[in-house]
Enzyme design. Structure first.
Site, PDB file in Angstrom:
ATOM      1  N   GLY A  32     -11.587  -5.456   4.159  1.00 36.60           N
ATOM      2  CA  GLY A  32     -11.307  -6.765   4.232  1.00 36.60           C
ATOM      3  C   GLY A  32      -9.896  -6.814   4.311  1.00 36.60           C
ATOM      4  CG  ASN A  33      -5.467  -5.263   2.255  1.00 36.60           C
ATOM      5  OD1 ASN A  33      -4.869  -5.382   3.406  1.00 36.60           O
ATOM      6  ND2 ASN A  33      -5.079  -5.055   1.037  1.00 36.60           N
ATOM      7  CG  LEU A  44      -8.291   2.681  -2.434  1.00 37.57           C
ATOM      8  CD1 LEU A  44      -7.346   2.655  -3.773  1.00 37.57           C
ATOM      9  CD2 LEU A  44      -9.419   3.478  -2.605  1.00 37.57           C
ATOM     10  CD  GLU A  70      -9.661  -9.670  -6.554  1.00 41.89           C
ATOM     11  OE1 GLU A  70      -8.534  -9.295  -5.998  1.00 41.89           O
ATOM     12  OE2 GLU A  70     -10.400  -9.019  -6.665  1.00 41.89           O
ATOM     13  CG  HIS A 106      -8.354   0.001  -5.699  1.00 42.54           C
ATOM     14  ND1 HIS A 106      -9.438  -0.862  -5.025  1.00 42.54           N
ATOM     15  CD2 HIS A 106      -7.210  -0.647  -5.309  1.00 42.54           C
ATOM     16  CE1 HIS A 106      -8.867  -1.521  -4.099  1.00 42.54           C
ATOM     17  NE2 HIS A 106      -7.500  -1.522  -4.383  1.00 42.54           N
ATOM     18  NE  ARG A 107      -5.643  -4.976  -7.169  1.00 41.26           N
ATOM     19  CZ  ARG A 107      -4.662  -5.992  -6.932  1.00 41.26           C
ATOM     20  NH1 ARG A 107      -4.537  -6.613  -6.085  1.00 41.26           N
ATOM     21  NH2 ARG A 107      -3.797  -6.028  -7.992  1.00 41.26           N
ATOM     22  CG  HIS A 162      -6.255 -12.186  -2.441  1.00 44.30           C
ATOM     23  ND1 HIS A 162      -5.496 -11.044  -2.859  1.00 44.30           N
ATOM     24  CD2 HIS A 162      -7.359 -11.918  -3.598  1.00 44.30           C
ATOM     25  CE1 HIS A 162      -6.029 -10.101  -3.471  1.00 44.30           C
ATOM     26  NE2 HIS A 162      -6.969 -10.609  -3.947  1.00 44.30           N
ATOM     27  CB  ALA A 192      -2.216  -4.114   5.880  1.00 40.93           C
ATOM     28  CB  CYS A 195       1.059  -9.739  -2.732  1.00 48.00           C
ATOM     29  SG  CYS A 195       0.112 -10.189  -1.541  1.00 48.00           S
ATOM     30  NE  ARG A 253     -10.351  -8.448  -2.142  1.00 43.47           N
ATOM     31  CZ  ARG A 253      -9.332  -7.651  -2.409  1.00 43.47           C
ATOM     32  NH1 ARG A 253      -8.602  -7.417  -3.352  1.00 43.47           N
ATOM     33  NH2 ARG A 253      -8.925  -6.745  -1.278  1.00 43.47           N
TER      34      ARG A 253
HETATM   35  O1  SUG Z   1      -6.037  -5.965  -3.312  1.00 41.56           O
HETATM   36  N1  SUG Z   1      -4.315  -3.838  -1.602  1.00 41.56           N
HETATM   37  C1  SUG Z   1      -4.090  -5.158  -2.181  1.00 41.56           C
HETATM   38  C2  SUG Z   1      -3.283  -6.117  -1.783  1.00 41.56           C
HETATM   39  C3  SUG Z   1      -3.149  -7.370  -2.841  1.00 41.56           C
HETATM   40  C4  SUG Z   1      -2.238  -8.254  -2.190  1.00 41.56           C
HETATM   41  N2  SUG Z   1      -2.238  -9.565  -3.056  1.00 41.56           N
HETATM   42  C5  SUG Z   1      -2.166 -10.985  -2.567  1.00 41.56           C
HETATM   43  N3  SUG Z   1      -2.618 -11.095  -1.503  1.00 41.56           N
HETATM   44  N4  SUG Z   1      -2.010 -11.538  -3.566  1.00 41.56           N
HETATM   45  C6  SUG Z   1      -5.496  -5.583  -2.525  1.00 41.56           C
HETATM   46  O2  SUG Z   1      -6.161  -5.441  -1.525  1.00 41.56           O
HETATM   47  C7  SUG Z   1      -4.589  -1.742  -1.274  1.00 41.56           C
HETATM   48  C8  SUG Z   1      -4.785  -0.339  -1.892  1.00 41.56           C
HETATM   49  C9  SUG Z   1      -5.063   0.903  -1.148  1.00 41.56           C
HETATM   50  O3  SUG Z   1      -5.844   0.790   0.063  1.00 41.56           O
HETATM   51  O4  SUG Z   1      -4.409   1.892  -1.373  1.00 41.56           O
HETATM   52  C10 SUG Z   1      -4.778  -2.885  -1.906  1.00 41.56           C
HETATM   53  O5  SUG Z   1      -5.290  -2.700  -3.123  1.00 41.56           O
END
Ligand code: SUG
Length: 447
Positions: free
Chosen positions: A24-25, A21, A174, A137-138, A247, A27, A368, A211
């Site tokens: 840019g993240n 979801l 955030e 989602h957040r 972040h 993982a 996190c 963000r």
């Molecule tokens: O906002 N991952 C979170 C990870 C938050 C990490 N927090 C800090 N760095 N402080 C985000 O990207 C992934 C959810 C998904 O893909 O199911 C997610 O929301």
């Protein structure tokens, strides 16, 4: 007892899953669609909390939010009974169902920004729940987070809990993931570093979203009543964001007088460090531990999450401890760097590895998962004891997780209305374990 720094961790939720979801993240993107292990994830998070509690730290617990979050699906036009809403969302809007089912609230560093009472004009601890508007989602987390914080810190004489900033992109916020406090001692006035990825109103041609806005950070500093001379606003480097630093806490962490960061973290490193020195003038001498690209390539820093470690002053230890994800030990450049770090005579004296792999696969490291809350002796007494870790709570939560959490969750399982029924039963029981009353969750108030 003097002023301490507590950690409040988010409990991993019953629907912990890999929804892909978060653009840019890296993982989250890489593991999209994999089968998750909610029970293992929750137990890993709980084990980290217990470890810090056993080390003599004050450890708090933030309860999971209700998921799937039906109000989002109702707002989007789904009607009928609960099972019908979930089943038709699964068929016609699976992305929306994934957003409504996300367990992202577990990353408590994004829950709020906290200014300790030593920094604020009215001498109260100020906390602002984050609006998290950048990611759908957040964006549903803020109101429930504010409720959790009010439950944890109920006494308005000591605590000012603010609702999220207006849910508008100009105020994209955030939480503490883009905020660092430095100080000589937790109880003395400190300086607060607010980091942003963009300025509201300016279109950047970025591959990934930035963000946090400068305008959100300015609003937070104002509402918290901070002394402008002790505040620093700094911008993330575009290179860091484009490489996956969604972040600032992916490339930077600070504690006491020490700022530990990658050379690529800030748009203008010299200007940022000079501003920190000026803000700290008369309070303390900042110690900068900068990691160069030659020592640890940015890519390795992001995949191992070296900087998403908890940097903490542990009782009885002369130097700071870095509680790092176990992935760091398996990344050669980072493992080498950690060796060098502790054998040197800098401010960081030990690296402790923890396994939070279920969370890491969604881009959430040890830092996190926690929200730092500096508490004076009086504030510690005023904090809700039912939300603080103890041997007894650890045992109860271990049993609760083992009884209620599924072992595995595949993407298709989100379509199962039974998941909602199981989640509600679990949260009802959690409310009695944590003494949260009977109307803590929207489903308890509205059905
Ligand atoms: O906002 N991952 C979170 C990870 C938050 C990490 N927090 C800090 N760095 N402080 C985000 O990207 C992934 C959810 C998904 O893909 O199911 C997610 O929301």
């Amino acid at each position: 007892m003097t002023t301490i720094e507590a950690n409040y961790d988010g409990l991993v939720g019953l629907t912990h899953n890999y929804g892909g979801l978060s653009a840019g993240n890296l993982a989250s993107d890489k593991n999209a669609g994999q089968v998750s292990r909610p029970r293992e994830g929750a137990l890993q998070g709980l084990a980290k909390m217990k470890r810090l509690h056993d080390a003599g730290m004050v450890q708090g617990v933030l309860p999971p939010h209700e998921r799937p979050f039906l109000p989002l699906l109702h707002d989007a036009g789904f009607t009928g009974n609960n099972a019908q809403v979930i089943e038709s969302a699964a068929k016609t809007a699976p992305d929306l169902l994934r957003a409504a089912a996300s367990s992202a609230f577990m990353w408590a560093a994004n829950a709020a920004t906290i200014s300790p009472s030593a920094d604020t004009h009215d001498g109260r601890l100020h906390a602002s729940a984050a609006n998290l508007v950048t990611m759908l989602h957040r964006s549903i987390e803020g109101p429930q987070t504010a409720r959790s914080l009010r439950a944890a810190f109920p006494d308005e004489q000591h605590f000012a809990i603010h609702d999220p900033l207006p849910a508008q992109e100009a105020f994209a916020d955030e939480g503490a993931a883009n905020h660092v406090r430095l100080c000589a001692d937790h109880g003395s006035a400190g300086i607060e570093l607010f980091v942003h990825g963009r300025l509201a109103g300016f279109e950047e041609n970025l591959k990934f979203p930035a963000r946090q806005t400068l305008q959100a950070n300015q609003a937070l500093a104002r509402r918290h009543g901070l002394n402008a001379d002790r505040v620093v606003f700094a911008r993330q480097s575009m290179r860091a964001i484009e490489a996956g630093t969604f972040h600032n806490d992916v490339v930077c962490v600070g504690a006491k007088t020490c700022l530990f960061f990658h050379d690529a973290a800030f748009a203008d490193t010299k200007q940022t460090l000079d501003a920190i020195r000026r803000a700290a003038d008369g309070l303390f001498e900042p110690q900068f531990v900068a990691v160069s690209e030659d020592e640890v390539p940015l890519r390795d820093a992001i995949t191992s999450y070296l900087f998403n470690s908890m940097l903490i002053a542990m009782p009885g230890e002369p130097r700071l401890v870095l509680v790092a994800p176990s992935e760091c030990a398996n990344t050669p450049s980072v493992a080498r760097y950690c060796e060098k770090l502790v054998t040197g005579n800098g401010p960081i004296g030990r690296v402790d590895f923890v396994d939070v792999r279920q969370s890491m696969r969604n881009g959430g490291g040890p830092a996190c998962l926690r929200l730092r809350v500096v508490l004076s002796q009086a504030e510690r007494t005023a904090a809700n004891p039912d939300m603080l870790m103890s041997e007894a709570l650890y045992t109860k939560l271990t049993r609760w997780i083992s009884r209620h959490y599924r072992e595995e969750l595949a993407p298709a399982d989100l379509a199962d209305p039974q998941l909602l029924v199981e989640g509600r039963a679990a949260l009802d029981e959690l409310c009695s374990i944590l003494n949260l009353g009977t109307g803590f969750y929207p489903f308890q108030r509205n059905g």
